[in-house]
Scaffold this motif. Structure first.
Motif, short mmCIF file in Angstrom:
data_model
loop_
_atom_site.label_atom_id
_atom_site.label_comp_id
_atom_site.label_asym_id
_atom_site.label_seq_id
_atom_site.Cartn_x
_atom_site.Cartn_y
_atom_site.Cartn_z
N ALA A 255 10.60 10.08 -5.77
CA ALA A 255 10.21 9.69 -4.40
C ALA A 255 11.24 10.16 -3.38
CB ALA A 255 10.02 8.17 -4.32
N VAL A 289 13.62 3.93 -0.13
CA VAL A 289 12.92 4.12 -1.41
C VAL A 289 13.35 3.08 -2.43
CG1 VAL A 289 12.72 5.65 -3.41
CG2 VAL A 289 12.43 6.57 -1.10
N ALA A 366 5.03 9.53 -0.91
CA ALA A 366 5.71 9.78 -2.19
C ALA A 366 5.40 8.68 -3.20
CB ALA A 366 7.22 9.89 -1.95
N LEU A 367 5.38 7.43 -2.76
CA LEU A 367 5.08 6.33 -3.68
C LEU A 367 3.62 6.37 -4.13
CD1 LEU A 367 7.07 3.44 -1.93
CD2 LEU A 367 7.70 4.70 -3.99
#
Length: 779
Positions: A255, A289, A366-367
């Motif tokens: 991520a 993140v 990204a997650l």
């Protein structure tokens, strides 16, 4: 109680992510390839002009100076020479002057050897009246008359440039190099190599505001890399030691990489470059993140190891549904907090606000790409035949957390009132903190940079370079020269007293072609001609220096000629004193002519730091407003939004107030602390409110809901905070003081935020809910 946006599980969304997990994972990996290629074009702009808004009046005046006189980037190569004012010393100076002149990016050089050439115009080596010449043309030229100690004109000429090309004791030399805008970085690098070639016993040093800025960029880049790798490494270590789950570490790493590539590619697409403040970008991404991933890891561990549960698809779907919306709103509030920096008048801060806001949104993507796929991998912790360890028995940490939260809830009203009073008092103290705007103060006193400046200020009188630009008539008349000389004398008489020390500060040097003309007029031959003729002759002798101080060529249509007065001051002068001195110089300049300007590198640097510190309060106010609105929408409650703002503002104000009590002041390192800390600390508040509202929707009474929600998020908050405090604490050893200050303030603020989110936030929520909901008395 109606379920809010952040408290509502989204099982449909979670199941879609599970079904499409490997396609999403593949999409994320494939999309990283063009992003990685595109972001390679990202550069870094080290110019001072890049730090200001294009419409900033200070920058416009500075650019006018550059356009009129061909630049104002001045650095000095300083070295010791006890025999400077001898033919041998002049020869050495000439050799190094020639080397400096040959460097690409050096527009011109002024040095003792250049003064020797100029003085030959005032005192020729042969008599213009008799026409006599040296009898032997092969013989070496006689020593320059400028070196004569018994010549009043020579003495006046040397005194005129004392503090620029040489010290008052005539044992320190300075080769003053005027740099070409756009080529400063390469020119400074070559001048450093030239300084290294000068024998070490002469103690050569290169100083000047462009050098300071160049060194600051180098240090900040190194600090940014160290922070990025240190933070990521520590967070990974903490996650592995506490969660013992490689999937969480892998998810965090992927991520971070994807969000970084996406953000850097977005920067290129938006036409921006990295700058002085954006070197911490990767660390900010890592913080957001890991804060999110830590919640995922802890929740996955508890679900997969609870009695009757295993690491099945249903468990992963449940975790995703439970955390997806709170994480989304956390990232949105992060983006809102960072976007508040767009209001700044300092361009790098504006761009940093854009970068971090984009990064917060990129983290969401990204997650989405990687969470379901990576968390569906085997955990590797136990086989199905091994019984699951029970995580239901409270350990010492959990018992302590429950005791801490319940104690806070017993005194919820008192704690809320005390926190409001503390916020008011700390905010009042922070607004009265002194501000440090001297750029030299950004370096430690033991650093070579500060020691070099101390030496230069002692031997040459001052390293701060700035200017006054005055309109000039088409023909320089004796009357105009006389007015300028009177104005310069007034500048030399200016004094500013530092109220904290009682020390008096003033300009250490005032120099213009009016002074050079006064010396030239002492020559019997030149005294009979006009100032215009004398200055034209001076231009012939030292063209670069003359062109840097007066516009000789006919001005453009509608324009006027301009005269530049070069000022010098102590670079180590306190920021408040320097601002007052600049103000007084500006007043005198406007009295001389309303069209006069006060500008230059030192003025710009002072204005830059002042703007950063001034803008932080606007940025903090906007960040609080944006974050408050987003939390209000997410929770559906204005009361919860106000409580969240209180608990996220108090830590930074307490930390800054404590810094003030310890004798510290606001500097570059604290310029963005408000907006950045709000963005980083909001994670715990969002997850607590989500858990609390979820419990209240299920009918749980207020105190129990608050206790359960606080203890539920306590572990990921404390684990992430521990790693982040250590990670940002690494910066406290930086040689660049603003970086060390930033690291210290962020570490302290995150630690305070974690404590407040686990104590004051639950207590304040209970306090505001008492009037509307039943209250269960604690045992």
């Amino acid at each position: 109680m109606k379920t809010s946006l952040i408290a509502s599980p989204r099982h449909t969304l979670a199941r879609l992510l599970w079904v499409w997990r490997w396609w999403l994972f593949l999409a994320g990996c494939v999309s990283a390839i063009p992003l990685a290629i595109y972001q390679t074009d990202l550069g870094m702009d080290r110019s001072l002009a890049a730090m200001f808004s294009p419409t900033d009046p200070t920058l416009i005046q500075y650019q006018h100076l550059q356009q009129t006189f061909g630049g104002n980037l001045v650095v000095m190569l300083v070295y010791d020479d006890a025999e400077l004012m001898t033919p041998e010393g002049v020869a050495r100076n000439q050799a190094w002057t020639t080397s400096a002149e040959s460097i690409d990016g050096v527009r011109g050089v002024l040095s003792v050897s250049k003064l020797v050439q100029a003085f030959a115009y005032i005192r020729p080596q042969f008599s213009l009246l008799t026409g006599s010449l040296p009898s032997n043309s092969q013989a070496p030229p006689p020593p320059s008359k400028m070196l004569a100690k018994d010549d009043p004109v020579a003495n006046s000429f040397r005194d005129l440039f004392a503090g620029y090309t040489h010290g008052q004791d005539e044992k320190t030399a300075a080769i003053v190099a005027m740099l070409q805008p756009g080529q400063t970085e390469s020119a400074i690098a070559e001048l450093r190599r030239l300084a290294d070639q000068i024998p070490s016993e002469r103690a050569p040093v290169l100083i000047g505001e462009p050098v300071l800025l160049d060194d600051a960029f180098d240090m900040i880049q190194a600090d940014g890399n160290r922070l990025a790798w240190g933070t990521i490494g520590l967070l990974s270590l903490v996650m592995m030691l506490t969660l013992r789950d490689y999937r969480v570490v892998l998810l965090a790493a992927m991520a971070i990489v994807w969000a970084t590539l996406c953000t850097r590619a977005s920067i290129v697409a938006l036409g921006m470059e990295m700058s002085l403040v954006s070197t911490i970008l990767i660390a900010i991404i890592a913080v957001i993140v890991v804060a999110a991933v830590m919640h995922i890891g802890v929740r996955s561990r508890d679900n997969s190891n609870a009695p009757g549960e295993s690491n099945t698809s249903e468990s992963i779907v449940r975790v995703t549904a439970f955390l997806a919306i709170p994480i989304l709103w956390t990232c949105l509030t992060d983006a809102g907090g960072f976007a508040s920096l767009l209001n700044s008048q300092v361009r790098p801060v504006q761009q940093f606000g854009t970068m971090t806001a984009v990064a917060a949104l990129a983290i969401v993507a990204a997650l989405v790409w990687f969470t379901a796929a990576l968390m569906s991998l085997p955990s590797g912790k136990r086989t199905p035949s091994q019984p699951a360890q029970s995580y239901q028995t409270p350990n010492l940490l959990k018992r302590f957390l429950v005791h801490l939260v319940t104690t806070s809830l017993r005194h919820s009203k008192l704690l809320s009132i005390v926190s409001i009073i503390a916020l008011v008092l700390s905010t009042t103290m922070v607004t009265r903190l002194r501000t440090e705007t001297s750029f030299l103060s950004n370096f430690r006193e033991t650093s070579g940079i500060v020691q070099a400046y101390a030496r230069v200020e002692q031997q040459l009188g001052g390293a701060g370079v700035w200017d006054v630009v005055l309109p000039a008539p088409e023909t320089i008349s004796p009357e105009y020269v006389s007015r300028v000389q009177t104005f310069e004398n007034k500048l030399r008489e200016l004094e500013v007293v530092d109220s904290s020390t009682g020390q008096t500060h003033r300009l250490t040097k005032v120099l213009s072609l009016a002074d050079a003309d006064a010396v030239a007029a002492q020559s019997p031959l030149l005294s009979i001609v006009t100032p215009e003729v004398r200055l034209a002759g001076m231009r012939t002798a030292i063209p670069t220096f003359a062109d840097a101080l007066l516009t000789f060529d006919p001005p453009k249509e509608g324009g006027t000629r301009e005269l530049r007065i070069m000022l010098r001051s102590e670079e180590s002068m306190p920021g408040k004193v320097k601002r007052e001195l600049i103000h007084q110089v500006a007043q005198l300049t406007h009295e001389f002519d309303e069209g006069g300007l006060v500008t230059g590198y030192s003025v710009l640097m002072s204005q830059l730091v002042s703007s950063l510190l001034r803008d932080q309060w606007k940025a903090l106010a906007i960040a609080l407003a944006l974050v408050g609105i987003l939390i209000g929408i997410a929770t559906g409650s204005l009361r919860y939004s106000l409580v969240a703002l209180l608990t996220n503002t108090l830590p930074v104000m307490l930390v800054l107030a404590a810094m003030g009590l310890a004798g510290g002041g606001l500097d570059l390192g604290s310029a963005m602390i408000g907006a950045v800390s709000i963005g980083l600390s909001i994670d715990g508040s969002i997850h607590f409110l989500a858990g609390y509202q979820r419990a209240r929707s299920a009918g749980v009474v207020v105190v129990v809901a608050a206790t359960d929600a606080a203890t539920d998020v306590a572990t990921p908050i404390l684990l992430a905070t521990l790693a982040l405090v250590i990670g940002f604490g690494i910066l406290m050893t930086s040689p660049f003081i603003p970086t060390a200050t930033f690291g210290m303030l962020i570490a302290a603020t995150l630690a305070a935020s974690a404590l407040i989110n686990l104590t004051l936030l639950p207590a304040a929520i209970v306090a505001v809910d008492r009037s509307k909901h039943s209250y269960c008395k604690l045992d």
